[in-house]
Write an enzyme that holds these catalytic residues in place. Structure first.
Site, PDB file in Angstrom:
ATOM      1  N   ASP A   1     -11.503  -9.323   4.979  1.00  0.00           N
ATOM      2  CA  ASP A   1     -12.786  -9.602   4.388  1.00  0.00           C
ATOM      3  C   ASP A   1     -13.387 -10.786   4.403  1.00  0.00           C
ATOM      4  O   ASP A   1     -14.409 -11.229   4.643  1.00  0.00           O
ATOM      5  CB  ASP A   1     -12.693  -9.139   2.961  1.00  0.00           C
ATOM      6  CG  ASP A   1     -13.154  -7.640   2.923  1.00  0.00           C
ATOM      7  OD1 ASP A   1     -13.216  -7.034   3.821  1.00  0.00           O
ATOM      8  OD2 ASP A   1     -13.752  -7.295   1.720  1.00  0.00           O
TER       9      ASP A   1
ATOM     10  N   TYR B   1       0.697  -1.107   0.013  1.00  0.00           N
ATOM     11  CA  TYR B   1      -0.080   0.098  -0.031  1.00  0.00           C
ATOM     12  C   TYR B   1       0.849   1.260  -0.152  1.00  0.00           C
ATOM     13  O   TYR B   1       0.298   2.142  -0.643  1.00  0.00           O
ATOM     14  CB  TYR B   1      -1.011   0.143   1.173  1.00  0.00           C
ATOM     15  CG  TYR B   1      -2.098  -0.963   1.095  1.00  0.00           C
ATOM     16  CD1 TYR B   1      -1.863  -2.101   0.969  1.00  0.00           C
ATOM     17  CD2 TYR B   1      -3.364  -0.148   1.148  1.00  0.00           C
ATOM     18  CE1 TYR B   1      -3.272  -2.760   0.963  1.00  0.00           C
ATOM     19  CE2 TYR B   1      -4.513  -0.755   1.233  1.00  0.00           C
ATOM     20  CZ  TYR B   1      -4.500  -2.264   0.857  1.00  0.00           C
ATOM     21  OH  TYR B   1      -5.660  -2.797   0.734  1.00  0.00           O
TER      22      TYR B   1
ATOM     23  N   ASP C   1      -5.767  -7.197   4.560  1.00  0.00           N
ATOM     24  CA  ASP C   1      -7.018  -6.687   3.819  1.00  0.00           C
ATOM     25  C   ASP C   1      -7.729  -7.836   3.287  1.00  0.00           C
ATOM     26  O   ASP C   1      -9.065  -7.852   3.563  1.00  0.00           O
ATOM     27  CB  ASP C   1      -6.302  -5.930   2.759  1.00  0.00           C
ATOM     28  CG  ASP C   1      -7.753  -5.133   1.988  1.00  0.00           C
ATOM     29  OD1 ASP C   1      -8.329  -4.828   2.395  1.00  0.00           O
ATOM     30  OD2 ASP C   1      -7.566  -5.219   0.701  1.00  0.00           O
TER      31      ASP C   1
ATOM     32  N   ASP D   1      -1.745 -18.397   2.014  1.00  0.00           N
ATOM     33  CA  ASP D   1      -2.579 -19.406   1.189  1.00  0.00           C
ATOM     34  C   ASP D   1      -3.058 -20.476   1.943  1.00  0.00           C
ATOM     35  O   ASP D   1      -4.335 -20.665   2.058  1.00  0.00           O
ATOM     36  CB  ASP D   1      -1.848 -20.074   0.011  1.00  0.00           C
ATOM     37  CG  ASP D   1      -0.482 -20.493   0.241  1.00  0.00           C
ATOM     38  OD1 ASP D   1       0.028 -20.436   1.230  1.00  0.00           O
ATOM     39  OD2 ASP D   1       0.027 -21.347  -0.658  1.00  0.00           O
TER      40      ASP D   1
ATOM     41  N   LYS E   1       4.337 -15.172   3.519  1.00  0.00           N
ATOM     42  CA  LYS E   1       4.728 -16.050   2.486  1.00  0.00           C
ATOM     43  C   LYS E   1       6.238 -16.133   2.341  1.00  0.00           C
ATOM     44  O   LYS E   1       6.850 -15.682   1.559  1.00  0.00           O
ATOM     45  CB  LYS E   1       4.098 -15.153   1.218  1.00  0.00           C
ATOM     46  CG  LYS E   1       4.043 -16.096   0.010  1.00  0.00           C
ATOM     47  CD  LYS E   1       2.877 -17.252   0.022  1.00  0.00           C
ATOM     48  CE  LYS E   1       3.079 -18.017  -1.157  1.00  0.00           C
ATOM     49  NZ  LYS E   1       2.387 -19.269  -1.137  1.00  0.00           N
TER      50      LYS E   1
END
Ligand code: IPM
Ligand code: MG
Length: 363
Positions: free
Chosen positions: A250, A141, A246, A222, A190
């Site tokens: 959700d 970001y 983010d 993942d 990751k």
């Protein structure tokens, strides 16, 4: 005490739900004998229309001069074609960075009796209580970005970058949260591919040695995404970088099935920023059917984290649970047989319950 806040209703359903959160704060102020001072300012599309700037400087000044900021939502289809600097979302990102709020806390709880709202089977989702601690001022970001080259051959670059101090400070928040909960922290990265994730893991391990009472584990993003839908109850606190947070937040919201119920707190900087996670929902804006509980629960987080008013925060959270347990539902939560209530009816019902609870405290 003086509860001095700036409200930023913003776009879409933002103004409707913020109004109701303010009613509930007024009820808290009366019931607990505090003084509430509210300054309302523009942000996002509303500010673009009024000032041609998604974050006008008087908004920033008012936020910095208050004890906390309560935001509704930003964004809407009318602004989709605006250049990135002039998008409503750019105002929110700049506000986060002006306030210095690097830690974004997003609880996703499956409340008793609301299991059927989840798209997952009830036995899988029952008891889910996850707190996501998302790094908010770094990573993709805020890394360098560019789009270069001739049309047809352009290349766009975004950079995921983290420094050790940036990882340390969010890791500490994650461990502290875990300490107040079930004492389990899952750090999500990751590290099998990304350098920024390898550094992340190393630093989190180092900070972990200061929190020996917290059980630390690591997961690749993942497999965390998979675990979050197959066994959501396994998570207590999830600590992760900006973009992964983010996405996973959700997902966690969808898992508990009630995006409209979920609050968030962005803290760690000069002034805390509190907002429901549901976004501006332009399709239902202005109809009086939006769920204000995400905004109301964000106001509870505001009382807790920016004003250290734990009893007040808990009274709002208890009021929300009771109102839901009594069967009050906005349209998003209503089953086929329920008669849904409006945004303002829900706000008034919660505010009323806060007043009653304090007049006749349960023991
Ligand atoms: C969120 C939103 C924002 C984000 C957008 C509106 C910039 O998706 O708060 O999760 O990506 O952080
Ligand atoms: Mg998001």
């Amino acid at each position: 005490m003086l509860i001095n806040i700036t409200t930023l209703p913003g776009d879409g359903i933002g103004p409707e739900v913020t109004d109701q959160a303010v009613h509930v704060l007024q009820a808290v102020a009366e019931a607990f004998d505090h003084r509430l001072k509210i300054t309302q300012k523009n942000i996002g599309g509303a500010a673009l229309v009024a000032n041609n700037d998604p974050l006008p400087s008087d908004t920033v000044q008012s936020c910095l001069a208050s004890g906390a900021v309560l935001l509704g939502a930003v964004g809407g289809p009318a602004f989709d074609s605006y250049p990135s600097r002039l998008r409503p979302e750019a105002g929110l990102l700049r506000l986060r960075s002006e306030l210095g709020v690097f830690a974004n806390l997003r609880p996703a709880i499956c409340l008793l009796g609301l299991e059927s709202l989840s798209p997952l089977r009830e036995e899988i989702v029952r008891g889910t209580d996850v707190m996501i601690a998302r790094e908010l001022l770094g990573g993709l970001y805020f890394g360098e970005r560019s789009t270069k080259g001739d049309s047809g051959r352009r290349r766009a670059v975004d950079t995921m970058s983290y420094s050790e101090p940036e990882i340390e400070r969010i890791a500490r928040i994650g461990f502290q949260l875990a300490r107040q909960r079930r004492k389990e922290l899952t750090s999500v990265d990751k590290a099998n591919v990304l350098d920024s994730s390898r550094l992340w893991r190393e630093v989190v391990n180092r900070i972990g040695s200061e929190f020996k009472d917290v059980q630390l584990s690591h997961m690749y993003v993942d497999s965390a995404a998979m675990a979050l839908v197959s066994r959501p109850t396994q998570f207590d606190v999830i600590l992760t970088e900006n973009m992964f947070g983010d996405i996973l937040s959700d997902q966690a919201g969808a898992v508990v099935g009630s995006l409209g119920l979920l609050p968030s707190a962005s803290i760690g900087g000069k002034v805390g920023l509190y907002e429901p996670i549901h976004g501006s929902a332009p399709d239902i804006a202005g109809k009086g059917i939006a769920n204000p509980l995400g905004a109301i629960l964000s106001a509870a987080m505001l009382l807790r984290h920016s004003f250290q008013l734990e009893a007040e925060a808990a009274s709002v959270e208890m009021a929300v649970r009771e109102v839901l347990a009594d069967g009050h539902r906005t349209r998003d939560l209503a089953g086929k047989t329920d008669r849904p209530i409006t945004t303002s009816e829900m706000g008034q019902t919660v505010a009323g319950r806060v007043r009653e609870r304090v007049q006749a405290p349960a023991n």
